[in-house]
Motif scaffolding. Structure first.
Motif, PDB file in Angstrom:
ATOM      1  N   ALA A  79     -12.408  -7.278  -0.163  1.00  0.00           N
ATOM      2  CA  ALA A  79     -11.881  -6.183   0.864  1.00  0.00           C
ATOM      3  C   ALA A  79     -10.614  -6.288   0.879  1.00  0.00           C
ATOM      4  O   ALA A  79      -9.771  -5.055   1.054  1.00  0.00           O
ATOM      5  CB  ALA A  79     -12.820  -5.853   1.845  1.00  0.00           C
ATOM      6  N   ASN A  80      -9.929  -7.082   0.996  1.00  0.00           N
ATOM      7  CA  ASN A  80      -8.466  -7.638   1.202  1.00  0.00           C
ATOM      8  C   ASN A  80      -7.556  -7.687   0.004  1.00  0.00           C
ATOM      9  O   ASN A  80      -6.750  -8.788  -0.036  1.00  0.00           O
ATOM     10  CB  ASN A  80      -8.269  -8.746   2.289  1.00  0.00           C
ATOM     11  N   VAL A  81      -7.763  -6.849  -0.888  1.00  0.00           N
ATOM     12  CA  VAL A  81      -7.051  -6.876  -2.238  1.00  0.00           C
ATOM     13  C   VAL A  81      -5.685  -6.769  -2.037  1.00  0.00           C
ATOM     14  O   VAL A  81      -4.644  -7.772  -2.521  1.00  0.00           O
ATOM     15  CB  VAL A  81      -7.408  -5.741  -3.163  1.00  0.00           C
ATOM     16  N   SER A  82      -4.983  -5.976  -0.975  1.00  0.00           N
ATOM     17  CA  SER A  82      -3.637  -5.763  -0.622  1.00  0.00           C
ATOM     18  C   SER A  82      -3.179  -6.907  -0.042  1.00  0.00           C
ATOM     19  O   SER A  82      -2.076  -7.365  -0.456  1.00  0.00           O
ATOM     20  CB  SER A  82      -3.484  -4.682   0.486  1.00  0.00           C
ATOM     21  N   GLU A  83      -3.937  -7.890   0.790  1.00  0.00           N
ATOM     22  CA  GLU A  83      -3.411  -9.113   1.488  1.00  0.00           C
ATOM     23  C   GLU A  83      -3.206  -9.984   0.186  1.00  0.00           C
ATOM     24  O   GLU A  83      -2.245 -10.632   0.292  1.00  0.00           O
ATOM     25  CB  GLU A  83      -4.417  -9.485   2.401  1.00  0.00           C
ATOM     26  N   GLN A  84      -4.326 -10.076  -0.595  1.00  0.00           N
ATOM     27  CA  GLN A  84      -4.184 -11.239  -1.731  1.00  0.00           C
ATOM     28  C   GLN A  84      -2.992 -10.904  -2.719  1.00  0.00           C
ATOM     29  O   GLN A  84      -2.401 -11.733  -3.171  1.00  0.00           O
ATOM     30  CB  GLN A  84      -5.361 -11.215  -2.375  1.00  0.00           C
ATOM     31  N   THR A  85      -2.776  -9.664  -2.874  1.00  0.00           N
ATOM     32  CA  THR A  85      -2.027  -9.219  -3.597  1.00  0.00           C
ATOM     33  C   THR A  85      -0.339  -9.426  -3.318  1.00  0.00           C
ATOM     34  O   THR A  85       0.388  -9.971  -3.928  1.00  0.00           O
ATOM     35  CB  THR A  85      -2.057  -7.534  -4.033  1.00  0.00           C
ATOM     36  N   ALA A  86      -0.366  -9.343  -1.899  1.00  0.00           N
ATOM     37  CA  ALA A  86       0.887  -9.679  -1.277  1.00  0.00           C
ATOM     38  C   ALA A  86       1.347 -11.098  -1.370  1.00  0.00           C
ATOM     39  O   ALA A  86       2.435 -11.504  -1.509  1.00  0.00           O
ATOM     40  CB  ALA A  86       0.959  -9.117   0.381  1.00  0.00           C
ATOM     41  N   THR A  87       0.162 -12.008  -1.187  1.00  0.00           N
ATOM     42  CA  THR A  87       0.436 -13.349  -1.104  1.00  0.00           C
ATOM     43  C   THR A  87       0.887 -13.666  -2.607  1.00  0.00           C
ATOM     44  O   THR A  87       1.719 -14.634  -2.870  1.00  0.00           O
ATOM     45  CB  THR A  87      -1.080 -13.940  -0.966  1.00  0.00           C
ATOM     46  N   LEU A  88       0.066 -13.149  -3.515  1.00  0.00           N
ATOM     47  CA  LEU A  88       0.487 -13.474  -5.017  1.00  0.00           C
ATOM     48  C   LEU A  88       1.941 -13.272  -5.292  1.00  0.00           C
ATOM     49  O   LEU A  88       2.655 -13.937  -6.200  1.00  0.00           O
ATOM     50  CB  LEU A  88      -0.236 -13.061  -5.770  1.00  0.00           C
ATOM     51  N   LYS A 147      -3.132 -13.785 -12.794  1.00  0.00           N
ATOM     52  CA  LYS A 147      -4.111 -13.551 -11.464  1.00  0.00           C
ATOM     53  C   LYS A 147      -3.792 -12.154 -10.838  1.00  0.00           C
ATOM     54  O   LYS A 147      -4.979 -11.793 -10.406  1.00  0.00           O
ATOM     55  CB  LYS A 147      -3.571 -14.581 -10.545  1.00  0.00           C
ATOM     56  N   LYS A 148      -2.503 -11.784 -10.833  1.00  0.00           N
ATOM     57  CA  LYS A 148      -2.357 -10.488 -10.054  1.00  0.00           C
ATOM     58  C   LYS A 148      -2.838  -9.543 -11.003  1.00  0.00           C
ATOM     59  O   LYS A 148      -3.617  -8.442 -10.359  1.00  0.00           O
ATOM     60  CB  LYS A 148      -0.968 -10.377 -10.000  1.00  0.00           C
ATOM     61  N   ALA A 149      -2.936  -9.367 -12.237  1.00  0.00           N
ATOM     62  CA  ALA A 149      -3.410  -8.423 -13.116  1.00  0.00           C
ATOM     63  C   ALA A 149      -5.175  -8.243 -12.960  1.00  0.00           C
ATOM     64  O   ALA A 149      -5.558  -7.429 -12.887  1.00  0.00           O
ATOM     65  CB  ALA A 149      -3.192  -8.678 -14.582  1.00  0.00           C
ATOM     66  N   LEU A 150      -5.525  -9.610 -12.824  1.00  0.00           N
ATOM     67  CA  LEU A 150      -7.128  -9.559 -12.782  1.00  0.00           C
ATOM     68  C   LEU A 150      -7.605  -9.095 -11.325  1.00  0.00           C
ATOM     69  O   LEU A 150      -8.240  -8.649 -11.093  1.00  0.00           O
ATOM     70  CB  LEU A 150      -7.512 -11.063 -12.535  1.00  0.00           C
ATOM     71  N   LEU A 151      -6.831  -9.541 -10.205  1.00  0.00           N
ATOM     72  CA  LEU A 151      -6.892  -8.907  -8.987  1.00  0.00           C
ATOM     73  C   LEU A 151      -6.709  -7.735  -8.838  1.00  0.00           C
ATOM     74  O   LEU A 151      -7.587  -7.124  -8.155  1.00  0.00           O
ATOM     75  CB  LEU A 151      -5.930  -9.552  -7.913  1.00  0.00           C
ATOM     76  N   LEU A 152      -5.816  -6.813  -9.529  1.00  0.00           N
ATOM     77  CA  LEU A 152      -5.585  -5.351  -9.182  1.00  0.00           C
ATOM     78  C   LEU A 152      -6.914  -4.768 -10.038  1.00  0.00           C
ATOM     79  O   LEU A 152      -7.256  -3.496  -9.852  1.00  0.00           O
ATOM     80  CB  LEU A 152      -4.389  -5.220 -10.011  1.00  0.00           C
ATOM     81  N   GLY A 153      -7.562  -5.417 -10.920  1.00  0.00           N
ATOM     82  CA  GLY A 153      -8.493  -4.772 -11.898  1.00  0.00           C
ATOM     83  C   GLY A 153      -9.813  -5.044 -11.358  1.00  0.00           C
ATOM     84  O   GLY A 153     -10.895  -4.688 -11.873  1.00  0.00           O
TER      85      GLY A 153
END
Length: 202
Positions: free
Chosen positions: A88-97, A172-178
């Protein structure tokens, strides 16, 4: 005589009715959706295993027999739903990455610049040493070249490691966004399978 025959026929009908009534009053055939009483009770019918439980796919469900295949499918659907919730916190994890990527990319750029500079100095010092006719100068330059060569080796290893780190973070970022879209599809597919395998009468 007629009365005796009638009584005899009536008795035969009653007996026959009694015999045929046994299977009709027997327990209903066990399958998905058939009511049961004891929670977690298990049974096997024609090689298929069933468990007495409430169907999570049905709102306000009562205890019914559910096949092992149904329960496995339901478990897979619940796992898919949990995976969606955990992400649910994709934006948070994306910011960290992004922060990690920025730091790694900066380190890679700095290391690459230092590596290129060290290699250039090695070439320059070698040319100077070859042109020199003074033994002391040659020895001094040889020492400097040796140190620079070691620096080049260290920087080369660091550069390789940082390049791998940057690529890994990009992946990782590409995987997370998808991931949200993929997890949504996984949950929908799992639910469809569960609904199919938990269908009443199966």
């Amino acid at each position: 005589m007629f009365r005796k025959v009638s009584i005899t026929l009536l008795s035969a009908v009653i007996v026959a009715s009694g015999i045929s009534a046994v299977p009709a009053s027997a327990a209903a055939k066990i399958s998905n959706g058939t009511a049961c009483k004891k929670v977690n009770a298990t049974t096997t019918v024609a090689g298929y295993k069933y468990k007495c439980a409430k169907n999570p796919l049905v709102k306000n469900s009562k205890l019914t027999w559910l096949s092992a295949e149904c329960l496995i499918a339901v478990g897979q659907f619940q796992a898919a739903v949990k995976a969606q919730a955990d992400l649910a916190n994709v934006s948070e994890q994306t910011a960290t990455l992004d922060a990690e990527y920025t730091a790694a990319a900066a380190a890679l750029a700095s290391t690459t610049a230092a590596y290129d500079k060290a290699r250039t100095q090695v070439i320059q010092f070698q040319a100077t040493m070859n042109a020199s006719t003074v033994a002391a100068d040659k020895q001094k330059l040889a020492g400097a070249i040796s140190k620079l060569a070691n620096a080049v080796l260290v920087l080369s290893a660091s550069k390789t490691k940082l390049s791998a780190q940057v690529k890994d973070l990009e992946a990782k970022k590409a995987l997370l966004l998808g991931a949200p879209g993929q997890l949504k599809t996984n949950a929908a597919d799992a639910k469809a399978s569960a609904n199919l395998l938990c269908a009443k009468g199966f």
